[in-house]
Design an enzyme around this catalytic site. Sequence first.
Site, PDB file in Angstrom:
ATOM      1  CG  LEU A 108      -2.102   0.949   1.201  1.00 27.55           C
ATOM      2  CD1 LEU A 108      -3.030   0.641   0.030  1.00 27.55           C
ATOM      3  CD2 LEU A 108      -2.879   0.870   2.518  1.00 27.55           C
TER       4      LEU A 108
ATOM      5  CG  ASP B 239      -2.963   2.932  -9.741  1.00 21.90           C
ATOM      6  OD1 ASP B 239      -4.119   3.210 -10.109  1.00 21.90           O
ATOM      7  OD2 ASP B 239      -1.946   3.383 -10.296  1.00 21.90           O
TER       8      ASP B 239
ATOM      9  CG  MET C 193       7.918  -1.582   0.822  1.00 23.69           C
ATOM     10  SD  MET C 193       8.410  -2.129  -0.846  1.00 23.69           S
ATOM     11  CE  MET C 193       6.915  -1.769  -1.771  1.00 23.69           C
TER      12      MET C 193
ATOM     13  CB  CYS D 122      12.557  -0.105  -7.691  1.00 23.52           C
ATOM     14  SG  CYS D 122      11.688   0.139  -6.139  1.00 23.52           S
TER      15      CYS D 122
ATOM     16  CB  CYS E 255      11.455   3.898  -8.498  1.00 20.85           C
ATOM     17  SG  CYS E 255      10.647   2.576  -7.599  1.00 20.85           S
TER      18      CYS E 255
END
Length: 377
Positions: free
Chosen positions: A8, A13, A33, A108, A207
């Site tokens: 999450l 999305d 994360m 990533c 990212c």
Amino acid sequence: MEKVVVGLSGGVDSSVSLYLLKKAGYQVSALFMRNWDSNLNNDILGHKVLTSSICPQEIDYNDAQTVAKELGVEINRVDFIKEYWDYVFTYFLREYQNGRTPNPDILCNKYIKFNYFLKYALDNIKADKIAMGHYARVRFNPILQEYQLLRGLDANKDQTYFLCQLNQQQLSKTLFPIGELTKDEVRKIADEQHLATAHKKDSTGICFIGERNFKQFLENYIPNQPGDIVDIETNEIVGRHTGVMYYTIGQRKGLNLGGMDERYFTVGKNIKDNILYVSKGSEDKWLFSTGCLVSDLNWINRLPAQKFSCTAKFRYRQQDIPVQVEVLPNNQALVSFATKVKAITPGQEAVFYDGEVCLGGGIINEAYLNGQKLWYL
């Protein structure tokens, strides 16, 4: 039902992915994360939000907590800051120092989301699978006895390009709940469920790092290395650059070559002599190629032959290009294009497709025009 941990992120999305899995009856929990620490990683130059009272990652975490609460789902938080630095960012910097253009999103996914995150979910939370908010699909082919990575149904949002380095084990443990939906449908579901992220803008930039002034961001880690800008046609010095790593193939803006009758564009780099090559006029002569050498290949599925036809993308959202692939030793392949392709750039990813199936991908090492290596790349 299976126990699933959803990555999450605080975006719409992943929020809708969490909602859909809970609605389907899965035992779901959420895991946020944190992979970047600006203070720890000396992320100062090019960073607009250092003076803000709350950083974007904390905003994302707060949004993720809100969505988890709205859906009645437990959320935990985990840091992979060291792992991101070791496996993604050091490679990212090394490639730029070598004058190449890497794709950190692919790394990533390979090393963080579908490796360390997956292991954490399986080992620490005892999950059966993980789920991510990517526009992609996974299908098990019973005839071939292997998992296949399929494009998302929303062609404009399909993210299989960034997932090309995944393997069978990772796919077997992954769900992509929104792969059958369009972005508009995802927004509509979030709106109908009154999720806090329904109208949140999509994240952009590097990212897990976010939006940065890219040149200034690189200066945090790679000092300026001034050198000559050379017209590749005349071999004339036409200006000075601050570091070849700051420029991309085909780039026109930011060259600071004023007073010219035609605008220059970047065509190549000489790392050894610290030269940036530029040209003006037609792009056909310098920016187009008919083939490339791809290394560090990851094939998701068994290949039909040592030499086969398929399609490929050399940049995200690029139209599929018909190619012929000849698999070579040492995990390499020679790729020939049906038509000339613009700005094939060493360091970027070549991703291969058979219809809706993503076959895998690898890193572009060299570009060729009519069988001759482009020496200036």
